[in-house]
Design a protein around this motif. Structure first.
Motif, PDB file in Angstrom:
ATOM      1  N   UNK A  40      55.958  35.724  36.990  1.00 45.04           N
ATOM      2  CA  UNK A  40      55.956  36.387  38.446  1.00 45.04           C
ATOM      3  C   UNK A  40      55.582  37.778  38.490  1.00 45.04           C
ATOM      4  N   UNK A  41      56.028  38.543  37.394  1.00 50.42           N
ATOM      5  CA  UNK A  41      55.582  39.975  37.272  1.00 50.42           C
ATOM      6  C   UNK A  41      54.302  40.226  37.064  1.00 50.42           C
ATOM      7  N   UNK A  46      48.879  41.748  39.295  1.00 47.84           N
ATOM      8  CA  UNK A  46      47.336  41.448  39.603  1.00 47.84           C
ATOM      9  C   UNK A  46      47.094  41.492  40.901  1.00 47.84           C
ATOM     10  N   UNK A  47      48.105  40.893  42.011  1.00 47.73           N
ATOM     11  CA  UNK A  47      47.942  41.072  43.339  1.00 47.73           C
ATOM     12  C   UNK A  47      47.741  42.340  43.799  1.00 47.73           C
ATOM     13  N   UNK A  51      44.738  44.357  45.539  1.00 47.52           N
ATOM     14  CA  UNK A  51      44.948  44.905  46.927  1.00 47.52           C
ATOM     15  C   UNK A  51      44.414  46.416  46.637  1.00 47.52           C
ATOM     16  N   UNK A  52      44.527  47.066  45.787  1.00 48.23           N
ATOM     17  CA  UNK A  52      44.176  48.367  45.654  1.00 48.23           C
ATOM     18  C   UNK A  52      42.760  48.779  45.380  1.00 48.23           C
ATOM     19  N   UNK A  53      42.042  47.596  44.874  1.00 48.55           N
ATOM     20  CA  UNK A  53      40.689  47.539  44.473  1.00 48.55           C
ATOM     21  C   UNK A  53      40.075  47.288  45.902  1.00 48.55           C
ATOM     22  N   UNK A  54      40.431  46.369  46.702  1.00 45.90           N
ATOM     23  CA  UNK A  54      39.920  46.273  47.919  1.00 45.90           C
ATOM     24  C   UNK A  54      39.918  47.278  48.798  1.00 45.90           C
ATOM     25  N   UNK A  55      41.156  47.907  48.834  1.00 45.38           N
ATOM     26  CA  UNK A  55      41.337  49.240  49.657  1.00 45.38           C
ATOM     27  C   UNK A  55      40.249  50.416  49.224  1.00 45.38           C
TER      28      UNK A  55
END
Length: 138
Positions: A40-41, A46-47, A51-55
């Motif tokens: 889970x961690x 990874x998610x 998200x940071x890369x997309x931003x």
């Protein structure tokens, strides 16, 4: 206090993990729970990284769009200036050729007639080919 700490650290993940342990009923539930939490961690990290890369990509794209817009605005401002400069330039060859004196124009016309006569083969009339001829019949 412990409840607040557990909610802060685990959130819904612990509830989901315990529900999964109860559903699967593994032979070693503690090891299963540990592996489930590690997985889970990893997925959560990874998610978050995605998200940071997309931003970051979106910010880079936005900044590139701003640069393009400023370049287009500068070009739009520069084009009228460039057109205005072209209008104010005097084309010298055209100005000189159109300012012939009447004597120069007559000399040019005579030279053109002589050139046409010389170009016509023997036995062909010196009538200008561009002018239509009328044939009179009675």
């Amino acid at each position: 206090m412990e409840t607040a700490y557990l909610k802060k650290c685990f959130g819904n993940s612990l509830t989901q993990a315990l529900a999964e342990v109860a559903r699967v009923r593994p032979s070693d539930p503690i090891e299963y729970l540990a592996h489930w939490l590690y997985h889970y961690r990893d997925v959560t990290n990874a998610k978050e990284k995605e998200k940071q890369e997309e931003l970051q990509l979106k910010e880079e794209y936005d900044s590139l769009q701003k640069v393009k817009m400023t370049q287009m605005q500068k070009q739009e401002e520069y084009q009228p200036q460039q057109k205005c400069e072209k209008c104010h330039q005097d084309p010298l060859p055209e100005a000189l050729s159109s300012n012939k004196t009447p004597a120069q124009q007559k000399d040019t016309a005579l030279l053109e007639k002589e050139t046409r006569r010389q170009e016509s083969p023997p036995g062909v009339s010196g009538v200008v080919a561009e002018m239509p001829q009328r044939v009179f019949t009675s």
